[in-house]
Design an enzyme around this catalytic site. Structure first.
Site, PDB file in Angstrom:
ATOM      1  N   SER A   1       6.936   4.626  -0.600  1.00 56.05           N
ATOM      2  CA  SER A   1       5.679   4.849   0.343  1.00 56.05           C
ATOM      3  C   SER A   1       6.281   5.696   1.600  1.00 56.05           C
ATOM      4  O   SER A   1       5.718   6.578   2.127  1.00 56.05           O
ATOM      5  CB  SER A   1       5.273   3.603   0.735  1.00 56.05           C
ATOM      6  OG  SER A   1       5.120   2.631  -0.091  1.00 56.05           O
TER       7      SER A   1
ATOM      8  N   GLY B   1       5.959   4.955  -8.436  1.00 48.28           N
ATOM      9  CA  GLY B   1       6.564   3.777  -8.768  1.00 48.28           C
ATOM     10  C   GLY B   1       5.680   2.381  -9.011  1.00 48.28           C
ATOM     11  O   GLY B   1       5.622   1.691  -9.968  1.00 48.28           O
ATOM     12  N   HIS B   2       4.533   2.490  -8.159  1.00 51.06           N
ATOM     13  CA  HIS B   2       3.539   1.331  -8.069  1.00 51.06           C
ATOM     14  C   HIS B   2       2.529   1.404  -9.560  1.00 51.06           C
ATOM     15  O   HIS B   2       2.588   0.345 -10.276  1.00 51.06           O
ATOM     16  CB  HIS B   2       2.468   1.261  -7.048  1.00 51.06           C
ATOM     17  CG  HIS B   2       3.248   1.090  -5.838  1.00 51.06           C
ATOM     18  ND1 HIS B   2       3.130   1.925  -4.783  1.00 51.06           N
ATOM     19  CD2 HIS B   2       3.804  -0.047  -5.335  1.00 51.06           C
ATOM     20  CE1 HIS B   2       3.967   1.433  -3.839  1.00 51.06           C
ATOM     21  NE2 HIS B   2       4.317   0.058  -3.855  1.00 51.06           N
TER      22      HIS B   2
ATOM     23  N   LEU C   1       0.372   3.663  -1.912  1.00 50.18           N
ATOM     24  CA  LEU C   1       1.066   3.542  -3.628  1.00 50.18           C
ATOM     25  C   LEU C   1       1.217   4.936  -4.066  1.00 50.18           C
ATOM     26  O   LEU C   1       0.925   5.849  -3.614  1.00 50.18           O
ATOM     27  CB  LEU C   1      -0.287   3.111  -4.447  1.00 50.18           C
ATOM     28  CG  LEU C   1      -1.023   1.705  -3.922  1.00 50.18           C
ATOM     29  CD1 LEU C   1      -2.121   1.191  -4.829  1.00 50.18           C
ATOM     30  CD2 LEU C   1       0.282   0.755  -3.952  1.00 50.18           C
TER      31      LEU C   1
ATOM     32  N   GLN D   1       8.282  -8.592   7.854  1.00 49.75           N
ATOM     33  CA  GLN D   1       9.346  -7.991   7.194  1.00 49.75           C
ATOM     34  C   GLN D   1       9.891  -6.797   8.089  1.00 49.75           C
ATOM     35  O   GLN D   1      10.758  -6.176   7.629  1.00 49.75           O
ATOM     36  CB  GLN D   1       9.119  -7.948   5.994  1.00 49.75           C
ATOM     37  CG  GLN D   1       8.230  -6.824   5.568  1.00 49.75           C
ATOM     38  CD  GLN D   1       7.938  -6.781   3.901  1.00 49.75           C
ATOM     39  OE1 GLN D   1       7.391  -7.593   3.587  1.00 49.75           O
ATOM     40  NE2 GLN D   1       8.642  -5.806   3.160  1.00 49.75           N
TER      41      GLN D   1
ATOM     42  N   LYS E   1      14.110  -0.180  -7.177  1.00 47.98           N
ATOM     43  CA  LYS E   1      14.604   0.546  -6.099  1.00 47.98           C
ATOM     44  C   LYS E   1      15.141  -0.254  -4.938  1.00 47.98           C
ATOM     45  O   LYS E   1      16.124  -0.150  -4.222  1.00 47.98           O
ATOM     46  CB  LYS E   1      13.585   1.529  -5.645  1.00 47.98           C
ATOM     47  CG  LYS E   1      13.954   2.473  -4.730  1.00 47.98           C
ATOM     48  CD  LYS E   1      13.065   3.088  -3.654  1.00 47.98           C
ATOM     49  CE  LYS E   1      13.060   2.415  -2.346  1.00 47.98           C
ATOM     50  NZ  LYS E   1      12.170   2.219  -1.546  1.00 47.98           N
TER      51      LYS E   1
ATOM     52  N   GLN F   1      16.062  -6.836  -2.590  1.00 47.60           N
ATOM     53  CA  GLN F   1      14.940  -7.701  -2.465  1.00 47.60           C
ATOM     54  C   GLN F   1      14.687  -8.421  -3.901  1.00 47.60           C
ATOM     55  O   GLN F   1      14.323  -9.630  -3.970  1.00 47.60           O
ATOM     56  CB  GLN F   1      13.749  -6.845  -2.278  1.00 47.60           C
ATOM     57  CG  GLN F   1      12.393  -7.216  -2.352  1.00 47.60           C
ATOM     58  CD  GLN F   1      10.992  -6.269  -2.043  1.00 47.60           C
ATOM     59  OE1 GLN F   1      11.215  -6.299  -0.578  1.00 47.60           O
ATOM     60  NE2 GLN F   1      10.476  -5.835  -2.931  1.00 47.60           N
TER      61      GLN F   1
ATOM     62  N   GLY G   1      10.253  -3.410  -8.648  1.00 50.78           N
ATOM     63  CA  GLY G   1      10.963  -2.169  -8.997  1.00 50.78           C
ATOM     64  C   GLY G   1      12.488  -2.449  -8.502  1.00 50.78           C
ATOM     65  O   GLY G   1      12.961  -3.204  -7.663  1.00 50.78           O
TER      66      GLY G   1
ATOM     67  N   GLY H   1       0.618  -1.215   0.037  1.00 54.70           N
ATOM     68  CA  GLY H   1       0.028   0.023   0.019  1.00 54.70           C
ATOM     69  C   GLY H   1       0.726   1.230   0.105  1.00 54.70           C
ATOM     70  O   GLY H   1       2.042   1.167  -0.417  1.00 54.70           O
TER      71      GLY H   1
HETATM   72  O1  PAF Z   1       8.468  -3.945  -1.639  1.00 54.56           O
HETATM   73  C1  PAF Z   1       7.399  -4.342  -1.061  1.00 54.56           C
HETATM   74  O2  PAF Z   1       6.549  -3.459  -0.953  1.00 54.56           O
HETATM   75  C2  PAF Z   1       7.359  -5.497  -0.141  1.00 54.56           C
HETATM   76  O3  PAF Z   1       8.568  -5.775   0.380  1.00 54.56           O
HETATM   77  C3  PAF Z   1       6.696  -6.693  -0.735  1.00 54.56           C
HETATM   78  C4  PAF Z   1       7.435  -7.405  -1.970  1.00 54.56           C
HETATM   79  C5  PAF Z   1       5.192  -6.243  -1.231  1.00 54.56           C
HETATM   80  C6  PAF Z   1       6.666  -8.060   0.145  1.00 54.56           C
HETATM   81  O4  PAF Z   1       5.680  -7.693   1.308  1.00 54.56           O
END
Ligand code: PAF
Length: 271
Positions: free
Chosen positions: A182, A32-33, A29, A57, A145, A149, A143, A27
């Site tokens: 975000s 980028g999203h 958003l 996380q 950025k 990940q 992305g 969320g």
């Molecule tokens: O990049 C993110 O927003 C989060 O790490 C993801 C990939 C949605 C996992 O919770």
């Protein structure tokens, strides 16, 4: 756009389709999203966006609590973008089952954010692995950025021979250069200016370093970031973008990866 809150309903809906394009989000958003969603339209498949702020996380409860939440605004935006499904699961929907695949954590998870946010990448891989098993997406859009990940999710998919394909999308920046995130919602005008100055300093420096590698003096650069208004630096390191190993030769393709704080807001980027 159908809003779906549980995986049983989701399965009934998505199984009718010939593959899904999936954009996982927490969320808050931003542009980028939007760019990931626009990119996914090229697949001509049905588009599914998830909003789930994954508590596993976050290594600090305070960070989880202050993570920007704006569901109403997010839903409005997603409707405008005409995505097909918005999946907003509960904690139980995601964590109430045993996934078939165990997560694979590549050694690159020990560096950078992995060093400073204990358990962060285990949490990311855990939730992404579960999303993959629930949705079985044909494509997943991520992305650059969040490069570490992205790298680790790709390694997991490769190792576990998962059929979903990762589509890497370029970092989208605000007009002032700051990478869309975000977390930017937590910055005031003055703090945004600091982040912008840091971006321009580092991107100009990177151009010079590419011509003369000897200009890369990590301690000096960190000091300059503090002079520019960063309150704390978690890391600033350069890695080969293919191998995620330390750069040995000046002609390698590398990025400078950095994470720093402005007051309580932690920002990451790579240039
Ligand atoms: O990049 C993110 O927003 C989060 O790490 C993801 C990939 C949605 C996992 O919770």
């Amino acid at each position: 756009m159908k809003i779906i809150k549980d995986k049983n309903t989701l399965h009934k809906e998505i199984l009718k389709n010939n593959g899904i394009s999936f954009i996982p989000t927490m969320g808050g958003l931003h542009k980028g999203h939007v760019s990931l969603i626009k990119h996914s339209k090229k697949s001509k498949l049905k588009i599914l966006v998830s909003i789930f702020i994954n508590p596993k996380q976050f290594n600090k409860k305070s960070d989880f609590m202050s993570y920007p939440r704006n569901t109403k605004k997010d839903i409005k935006l997603l409707k405008k973008l005409k995505i097909n499904y918005l999946y907003m699961p509960s904690f139980k929907d995601i964590y109430g089952f045993k996934p078939k695949n165990k997560i694979f954590l590549d050694n690159a998870s020990k560096k950078l954010c992995g060093k400073f946010r204990k358990g962060h990448f285990e949490g990311v891989l855990n939730v992404v692995n579960r999303f993959i098993e629930i949705i079985k997406p044909k494509y997943i859009y991520l992305g650059k950025k969040d490069y570490q990940q992205l790298y680790l999710i790709k390694k997991h998919i490769e190792k576990k021979k998962i059929k979903s394909k990762i589509i890497e999308c370029k970092t989208i920046r605000e007009n002032n250069g700051v990478a869309c995130s975000s977390r930017n919602l937590n910055l005031d005008k003055n703090q945004m200016k600091i982040a912008s100055n840091i971006f321009f300093y580092l991107s100009n420096l990177k151009k010079k370093i590419k011509k003369n590698y000897n200009l890369l003096n990590i301690n000096k650069i960190k000091k300059e970031l503090i002079n520019l208004g960063a309150d704390k630096i978690d890391y600033l390191e350069n890695y080969n973008i293919k191998s995620f190993k330390k750069v040995k030769k000046s002609n390698e393709k590398f990025n400078i990866f950095f994470a720093y704080y402005i007051k309580n807001t932690r920002l990451i980027d790579n240039i």
